[in-house]
Design an enzyme around this catalytic site. Sequence first.
Site, PDB file in Angstrom:
ATOM      1  N   ASN A   1      12.707  64.574  63.811  1.00  0.00           N
ATOM      2  CA  ASN A   1      12.868  64.088  65.190  1.00  0.00           C
ATOM      3  C   ASN A   1      11.568  63.916  65.968  1.00  0.00           C
ATOM      4  O   ASN A   1      11.498  63.091  66.880  1.00  0.00           O
ATOM      5  CB  ASN A   1      13.867  64.964  65.957  1.00  0.00           C
ATOM      6  CG  ASN A   1      13.441  66.390  66.054  1.00  0.00           C
ATOM      7  OD1 ASN A   1      12.984  66.975  65.080  1.00  0.00           O
ATOM      8  ND2 ASN A   1      13.561  66.981  67.210  1.00  0.00           N
TER       9      ASN A   1
ATOM     10  N   GLY B   1      13.267  73.055  61.499  1.00  0.00           N
ATOM     11  CA  GLY B   1      14.424  72.303  61.028  1.00  0.00           C
ATOM     12  C   GLY B   1      15.716  72.999  61.426  1.00  0.00           C
ATOM     13  O   GLY B   1      15.745  73.784  62.381  1.00  0.00           O
ATOM     14  N   GLY B   2      16.767  72.718  60.693  1.00  0.00           N
ATOM     15  CA  GLY B   2      18.084  73.231  61.042  1.00  0.00           C
ATOM     16  C   GLY B   2      18.338  74.627  60.480  1.00  0.00           C
ATOM     17  O   GLY B   2      17.637  75.097  59.576  1.00  0.00           O
TER      18      GLY B   2
ATOM     19  N   GLY C   1      17.101  76.582  57.044  1.00  0.00           N
ATOM     20  CA  GLY C   1      16.347  77.803  57.351  1.00  0.00           C
ATOM     21  C   GLY C   1      16.896  79.008  56.611  1.00  0.00           C
ATOM     22  O   GLY C   1      16.149  79.818  56.055  1.00  0.00           O
TER      23      GLY C   1
ATOM     24  N   GLU D   1      11.318  77.621  63.339  1.00  0.00           N
ATOM     25  CA  GLU D   1      11.644  76.942  64.607  1.00  0.00           C
ATOM     26  C   GLU D   1      12.937  76.186  64.342  1.00  0.00           C
ATOM     27  O   GLU D   1      12.920  75.150  63.671  1.00  0.00           O
ATOM     28  CB  GLU D   1      10.520  75.975  64.985  1.00  0.00           C
ATOM     29  CG  GLU D   1       9.181  76.632  65.244  1.00  0.00           C
ATOM     30  CD  GLU D   1       9.113  77.344  66.575  1.00  0.00           C
ATOM     31  OE1 GLU D   1       9.842  76.947  67.505  1.00  0.00           O
ATOM     32  OE2 GLU D   1       8.346  78.307  66.686  1.00  0.00           O
TER      33      GLU D   1
ATOM     34  N   CYS E   1      15.507  69.458  69.828  1.00  0.00           N
ATOM     35  CA  CYS E   1      15.931  70.866  69.724  1.00  0.00           C
ATOM     36  C   CYS E   1      16.114  71.511  71.097  1.00  0.00           C
ATOM     37  O   CYS E   1      16.799  72.532  71.201  1.00  0.00           O
ATOM     38  CB  CYS E   1      14.946  71.656  68.877  1.00  0.00           C
ATOM     39  SG  CYS E   1      13.275  71.610  69.535  1.00  0.00           S
TER      40      CYS E   1
END
Length: 471
Positions: free
Chosen positions: A149, A225-226, A230, A245, A279
């Site tokens: 993103n 990332g997601g 993660g 993050e 995010c």
Amino acid sequence: MKMLLNGEWVDRGDKIEIRDPFDDSLVDMVPRANEGDVNIAFKAADKGYREGKSMTVFDRAQILNKTAAIVSDNLEDFAVLIAREASKTIREARKEVSRCVNTLTVSAEESKRILGETIPFDSFPGGEQRRGYYYRFPIGVILAITPFNDPLNLVAHKLGPAIAAGNSVVLKPATVTPLSALKLAEAFLEAGLPPQMLQVVTGIGSEIGDSLVRSEIPRMISFTGGVEAGKRIASLAGIKKMGMELGSDSPVIVWKDADIDWAVESCVSGAFWAAGQNCIGVQRLYVHKEIYKVFRNKFVARTDKYKIGDKLQEDTDMGPMITEMEAQRVEEWIQEAVKRGAVVLTGGKRKGALVEPTVLEEVPKGARLHCEEVFGPTVNLYMVDNLDRAVDKANSLPFGLHAAIFTRDVNVAFKAAYGLDCGGVMINESTDYRLDSMPFGGVKYSGLGREGIKFSLQEMTEPKVVCFYIK
Ligand code: NAP
């Protein structure tokens, strides 16, 4: 474009096509890296680390400043590349490039402030003859994994501080947006970075992710990332430092004394920036019942003015989602919420990868739009009348990156700031604000550790004690 391995731009027979999500046109192709490439990358990075840690701070700062200058001189080219490979409009992309220049410049500045301290060894009996200090040294090879993103600035958030500290990096950018990362790597080499300090592996997470993460060469994984990726990374990483993050579903409280027009302006932008693939994008709006109707009507009217479509047109406010599949997922989530009783106030439709900016109310607790990170252009309105309950609702989900409150009452603002469980609270602004040098990160499933150059430098360095015994 080719990937960067062991100081060379390398191609492979297997390719990944990079397509513009707006019209599916082919932007470029990159090699589809395999496990052998992962091994080459880590071996080279291991040598790169030895080079990096012996470089002077002056040289590292010079390289970072030169890279920042190259990016700045080519701002429009970088912006067009972001706008083509990713979701952002050209105006959003330009902002990302200028932030990247700042991230690199601050990294150069902070490289000069990686400090140690003297240690009072004589503060405990037996230490009288000892004198010493600690200094911070680079942690080693860092595996950096980045999302789609913010395909440039989030890469800069890994490379800037890592190189400022003297580490080497193996970077795996998102499969759908590797081009901005490769162009940034070109800028680093042009600025004089020893090539082995940076490897860029363009491969698919589900194919090469495990071998990247399991490798014993990196001493740290810096992942953005997601939550699902993660969790997998955390379960396979072994003994390494981890920076995570992750996502969120940011809540905003609009109190009864808020400046309604400003709150509407700020939250519409916060909800639909980068087509909601952000995010810290606004997902849940808790609005005081005394102003709910006025706020709702103004919010919907402002959303209706949004122009969606071609990312390269100057007057486009919002582009497509990153893939048609992602847009279908958001469409399904909207339909699921509606089946459960939610009301669409505006938007809700999809054409290809374009999802209309969508405002809903009465989204029930069980709906995915309420309890999961949507990462798309939808926002839910809820009515509240009690501050403690609003804060509890904001805190009720397992994320906590940013939260926000609009109020003119400093007591209300203070109460919310201390009550909201998250990494940052914005007062009189939506959750979608970040200065690249501030500590940035979340609590709960939103992450581990903090980025924001100075704070990344703490994570990417370790203290070494030097103790002299004086006879
Ligand atoms: P993602 O699917 O989790 O992917 C992120 C990166 O991880 C990509 O490079 C991906 O590679 C890689 N990856 C996926 N599975 C992996 C595995 N098993 N092992 C190693 N690497 C793996 O996330 P995304 O869709 O790109 O980005 C959206 C998410 O990022 C959202 O949840 C968003 O909130 C979060 N995000 C957080 C922040 C923050 O600072 N907190 C900032 C931006 C975005 P592939 O592309 O090849 O799958």
